[in-house]
Design a protein around this motif. Structure first.
Motif, short mmCIF file in Angstrom:
data_model
loop_
_atom_site.label_atom_id
_atom_site.label_comp_id
_atom_site.label_asym_id
_atom_site.label_seq_id
_atom_site.Cartn_x
_atom_site.Cartn_y
_atom_site.Cartn_z
N SER A 9 12.28 17.41 13.31
CA SER A 9 12.14 16.01 13.69
C SER A 9 10.89 15.42 13.04
O SER A 9 9.85 16.06 13.00
CB SER A 9 12.02 15.87 15.21
N GLU A 12 7.85 11.17 16.87
CA GLU A 12 6.79 11.53 17.80
C GLU A 12 7.34 11.79 19.20
O GLU A 12 6.67 12.40 20.02
CB GLU A 12 5.72 10.45 17.83
N GLU A 13 8.55 11.34 19.48
CA GLU A 13 9.15 11.51 20.80
C GLU A 13 9.68 12.94 20.99
O GLU A 13 9.90 13.67 20.02
CB GLU A 13 10.29 10.51 20.99
N ASP A 14 9.90 13.30 22.22
CA ASP A 14 10.50 14.59 22.55
C ASP A 14 12.00 14.50 22.24
O ASP A 14 12.69 13.63 22.76
CB ASP A 14 10.28 14.90 24.04
N THR A 15 12.47 15.38 21.40
CA THR A 15 13.88 15.33 20.97
C THR A 15 14.69 16.48 21.57
O THR A 15 15.81 16.74 21.13
CB THR A 15 13.98 15.37 19.43
N ALA A 16 14.18 17.15 22.59
CA ALA A 16 14.85 18.32 23.16
C ALA A 16 16.27 18.01 23.62
O ALA A 16 17.19 18.80 23.40
CB ALA A 16 14.03 18.90 24.32
N GLU A 19 18.44 17.85 20.55
CA GLU A 19 18.60 19.18 19.96
C GLU A 19 19.62 19.99 20.74
O GLU A 19 20.47 20.67 20.15
CB GLU A 19 17.25 19.90 19.91
N THR A 20 19.58 19.91 22.07
CA THR A 20 20.56 20.60 22.91
C THR A 20 21.97 20.10 22.63
O THR A 20 22.90 20.88 22.48
CB THR A 20 20.20 20.42 24.40
#
Length: 165
Positions: A9, A12-16, A19-20
């Motif tokens: 990625s 700057e954001e959380d991409t979890a 991704e899941t």
């Protein structure tokens, strides 16, 4: 099947959560297309500026888009890799290629189409996998119709509908 989905990625954001989702959707699309050998798919999550830059560098097109696909090999639609002839000798995986997804564009399109970001990201990933496997939609003819049919079938099997979210 032991596919490897490598996700990076630039955001700057959380991409979890994305991704899941991608780790569920991409292997399902490969399985639905009959890919019976372990593959690697590399994914880059970015924004409109990032995908515009890549589109300009790689395709000489100076505009943002929702998804870009860069296949490693040329396969015929509906005829995926069946043996490990193209596999990387070190990993044993067939490197299908790269996909680049603009989460910024996916959010906007998910809202515009009324089905939300999750469905849009899933759709873009399936769309890209089909490109990596040789599908094309450059005209409005039977190849585009065939690709759209496969996209909807794969998303439907995953329980991801247009009305989601």
């Amino acid at each position: 099947m032991d596919n490897e989905i490598i996700i990076e990625s630039e955001l700057e954001e959380d991409t979890a959560v994305w991704e899941t989702l991608l780790r569920r959707v991409i292997p399902a699309a490969l399985a639905a297309e009959g890919v019976g050998v372990p593959c690697e798919v590399d994914v880059l999550l970015t924004n409109d500026e990032g995908i515009r830059r890549i589109n300009l560098e790689q395709r000489d097109v100076d505009r943002a888009t929702d998804v870009l696909s860069f296949p490693m090999f040329e396969y015929a639609p509906g005829r995926p890799p069946e043996d490990a002839a193209d596999a990387d000798p070190e990993t044993g995986l067939i490197p299908l290629g790269d996909m680049v997804i603009s989460l910024e564009r996916a959010r906007a399109q998910g809202e515009e189409y009324g089905h939300g970001t999750e469905r849009e990201v899933a759709y873009l990933a399936v769309h890209s996998v089909l490109h990596l496997l040789g599908y094309d939609h450059m005209d409005d003819g039977p190849e585009k119709a065939r690709m759209r049919e496969r996209e909807e079938a794969i998303l439907g099997a995953l329980g991801i509908s247009r009305r989601q979210m």
